[in-house]
Motif scaffolding. Structure first.
Motif, PDB file in Angstrom:
ATOM      1  N   ASN A 197      -0.663  35.015 -19.177  1.00 44.32           N
ATOM      2  CA  ASN A 197      -0.187  33.769 -18.595  1.00 44.32           C
ATOM      3  C   ASN A 197       0.232  34.017 -17.155  1.00 44.32           C
ATOM      4  N   ASP A 213       2.075  32.092 -14.056  1.00 46.25           N
ATOM      5  CA  ASP A 213       2.895  30.972 -13.599  1.00 46.25           C
ATOM      6  C   ASP A 213       3.061  31.139 -12.092  1.00 46.25           C
ATOM      7  N   ARG A 214       2.521  30.200 -11.323  1.00 43.12           N
ATOM      8  CA  ARG A 214       2.513  30.352  -9.871  1.00 43.12           C
ATOM      9  C   ARG A 214       3.116  29.118  -9.213  1.00 43.12           C
ATOM     10  N   ASP A 215       4.082  29.349  -8.342  1.00 40.26           N
ATOM     11  CA  ASP A 215       4.602  28.314  -7.451  1.00 40.26           C
ATOM     12  C   ASP A 215       4.035  28.586  -6.067  1.00 40.26           C
ATOM     13  N   ILE A 223       2.005  23.809  -8.170  1.00 40.07           N
ATOM     14  CA  ILE A 223       2.214  24.730  -9.287  1.00 40.07           C
ATOM     15  C   ILE A 223       0.868  25.085  -9.892  1.00 40.07           C
ATOM     16  N   ASP A 277      -0.515  26.926 -13.620  1.00 40.75           N
ATOM     17  CA  ASP A 277      -0.192  27.485 -14.936  1.00 40.75           C
ATOM     18  C   ASP A 277      -1.521  27.790 -15.620  1.00 40.75           C
ATOM     19  N   SER A 333      -3.376  30.028 -18.624  1.00 40.04           N
ATOM     20  CA  SER A 333      -3.197  30.813 -19.844  1.00 40.04           C
ATOM     21  C   SER A 333      -4.563  31.176 -20.423  1.00 40.04           C
TER      22      SER A 333
END
Length: 569
Positions: A175, A177-179, A204, A206, A208
């Motif tokens: 996974n 998760d990137r800002d 953002i 996301d 997976s």
């Protein structure tokens, strides 16, 4: 943690994924046999102005029975901005990266193995105007990325039937998760500034991915006079991508699912002749029909020193969003983005290769070469088509082209003298062209050549180890000319162009000395070196906030000095 790295030429094996046509690189991990540790620190100075520090640590712990243990690793990197043309905008971004993980194993019996891996990466990147004490939307131009990546996997293997049969099952998950922020601040006297500050372009991501599968192997010791290992397997890959920047009305929200089944025969017909053949069937939710991918490889050994191999493989890439589609760049004073065409279909591929491998060993030295020719045909090849501009900048659509061909020849040479002097190198000549010209910039005539793909490239490595304490390495990388799209902007070029780069010769060296600390039972290695000795580096970067951020080519960094120390058990 790595036992060896295998390079499998050609797409002859059906065990690997749907898009594997040119070859496979397998990283084979090892089961530790004893307790150990190593600590490594390296300091780089890039072009005399930017520090880059890297710390690595790893350790293994094993029980006395050696049937239970774990390997642990941790690393940290901290690199500052690098500005090549003194315009206060970075050509190499600031990076802060920390990663840690563990690989645990359990051997219930001699014929069974259970492994589990878990790791985490935290990475922050900032490129653009080189200021760090204000919010990024206050900068004239910036790309800001914060990644949090989790990865886990587990696999189980059991051998039975006197090691003639085996069963393997595995599962993996990742996974991301990137800002992120990608923006150009409007000029202070512009009408757009107020709306920009009210709604800056933060986004953002996301992503997976889940992969599960099983594999059964069975060896037939008397199969038409030879030995045949049959492999049957199945796997399921689930990939969910969400990338959203509301300010730019930009959204990729896609779920892909691929179910694959494969059957392979590895038949040693005689001691000199081996036939690897198989077929893979994939059912993809973004592809209308089942896709069958036959693959085969024939290996002939002439005496002890020479091998001949011919391979054929087919595959496909589904019409799904890949990492490159999530990349947002600056171009022409705005933001360039990639969208997916509603009519996008899978890209199909066929690969042919033939090679000869020769090695001549003697008492003190061994030398050899590999000569390989390859031909890869792509149908409905993916292209990025410019479809104009909107209020935010350039828009590209990922479409299917007519087709493309990649073909060429590679020669590799190698020699080792008395296990003290090792020399190896290779050179490739190739052509990579679409059937019809592809337009990379709206308004410019298209070209048939692949961009960012040289027609000639090569490498050479020499390692000298005169004793257990001293070692020296010299490595060389040659990169040929290639074509790069270059978008015009103020302060840079007046008109869009397709630019042809120069060639690059990147030479690096490293010298190391190690010595034991007998009282502690440790070894210390001190090393130093220079990367890109002759500073073969791009010298025409764009300047200013409206630069083309994709206009980067050649070696990854300029001349860099480094020193380091490593302590190991």
């Amino acid at each position: 943690m790595i036992d060896r790295i295998e390079v499998v030429r050609g797409g002859g094996s059906s065990l690997y994924g749907s898009s594997v046509i040119g070859g496979t690189v397998n990283v084979i991990t090892t089961i530790p046999k004893s307790n150990s540790y190593a600590l490594d620190y390296t300091y780089h100075i890039i072009d005399g102005q930017t520090s880059d520090q890297i710390f690595n640590g790893n350790a293994t712990v094993v029980t006395n029975s050696r049937n239970l243990g774990a390997s642990f690793f941790a690393n940290h990197r901290q690199r500052g901005f690098y500005d090549a043309n003194e315009d206060n905008f970075s050509e190499i971004p600031l990076v802060e990266n920390t990663a840690a993980g563990a690989n645990m194993f359990y051997l219930p019996k001699d014929n069974q193995k259970l492994e589990f891996n878990l790791s985490h990466i935290y990475e922050y990147r900032l490129g653009g105007e080189m200021i760090t004490d204000v919010p990024v939307f206050q900068l004239q131009q910036a790309e800001d990325r914060t990644h949090k990546v989790w990865m886990a996997s587990a696999d189980y293997q059991i051998n039975f039937n006197h090691d003639n049969s085996s069963f393997i099952t595995y599962a993996a998950w990742q996974n991301t998760d990137r800002d992120h922020y990608t923006g150009i601040r409007p000029d202070d006297d512009s009408s757009e500034l107020e709306s920009f500050l009210a709604d800056p372009p933060y986004g953002i991501s996301d992503v997976s991915t889940f992969n599960v599968g099983l594999q059964v192997n069975h060896k037939l010791t008397n199969f038409l006079g030879g030995i045949n290992t049959l492999t049957f397997g199945t796997e399921y890959v689930y990939d969910d991508v969400l990338d959203d920047i509301p300010t730019y009305n930009y959204l990729i929200d896609q779920t892909s699912k691929d179910y694959g089944v494969f059957l392979q025969s590895d038949w040693a017909i005689t001691n000199s002749l081996t036939l690897l053949s198989g077929v893979r069937m994939d059912q993809h939710n973004l592809v209308d029909a089942l896709v069958f991918s036959p693959r085969a490889s024939l290996l002939y050994k002439l005496k002890q020193n020479t091998q001949f191999r011919v391979s054929y493989g087919s595959g496909f890439r589904a019409p799904q969003a890949f990492d490159t589609d999530l990349h947002i760049a600056f171009a022409g004073g705005g933001i360039s983005r990639v969208t997916l065409s509603p009519q996008l279909e899978q890209e199909n591929s066929q690969s042919f290769s033939a090679s000869v491998n020769y090695d001549k060993p003697t008492e003190n030295w061994v030398a050899g070469f590999t000569l390989e020719g390859f031909y890869n045909r792509l149908e409905d090849a993916f292209i990025l088509q410019p479809i104009g501009e909107d209020a935010f900048g350039e828009v590209f659509e990922k479409r299917n082209g007519d087709g493309a061909t990649v073909k060429g020849i590679t020669l590799e040479l190698r020699a080792n003298y008395d296990r003290k002097l090792q020399i190896e190198g290779g050179f490739t000549l190739q052509s990579s062209e679409f059937d019809q010209p592809v337009q990379y910039i709206d308004g410019l005539q298209g070209i048939s050549e692949f961009i960012r793909t040289p027609n000639d490239y090569g490498y050479a490595i020499m390692t000298y180890t005169p004793s257990d304490r001293w070692s020296a390495t010299v490595n060389y990388v040659f990169t040929g000319r290639m074509k790069i799209p270059h978008f015009a902007s103020d302060l840079n070029i007046a008109e869009n162009e397709i630019y042809t780069t120069s060639t690059f010769s990147d030479l690096s060296t490293k010298l190391a000395y190690s010595f034991p600390i007998e009282k502690l039972g440790n070894f210390i290695e001190c090393y130093a070196g220079i990367k890109n000795i002759f500073n073969a580096y791009q010298d025409n970067f764009d300047i200013g906030k409206n630069r083309d951020s994709n206009y980067i080519y050649g070696p990854a960094q300029p001349r860099t000095f480094f020193v380091g120390v490593k302590i190991r058990s």
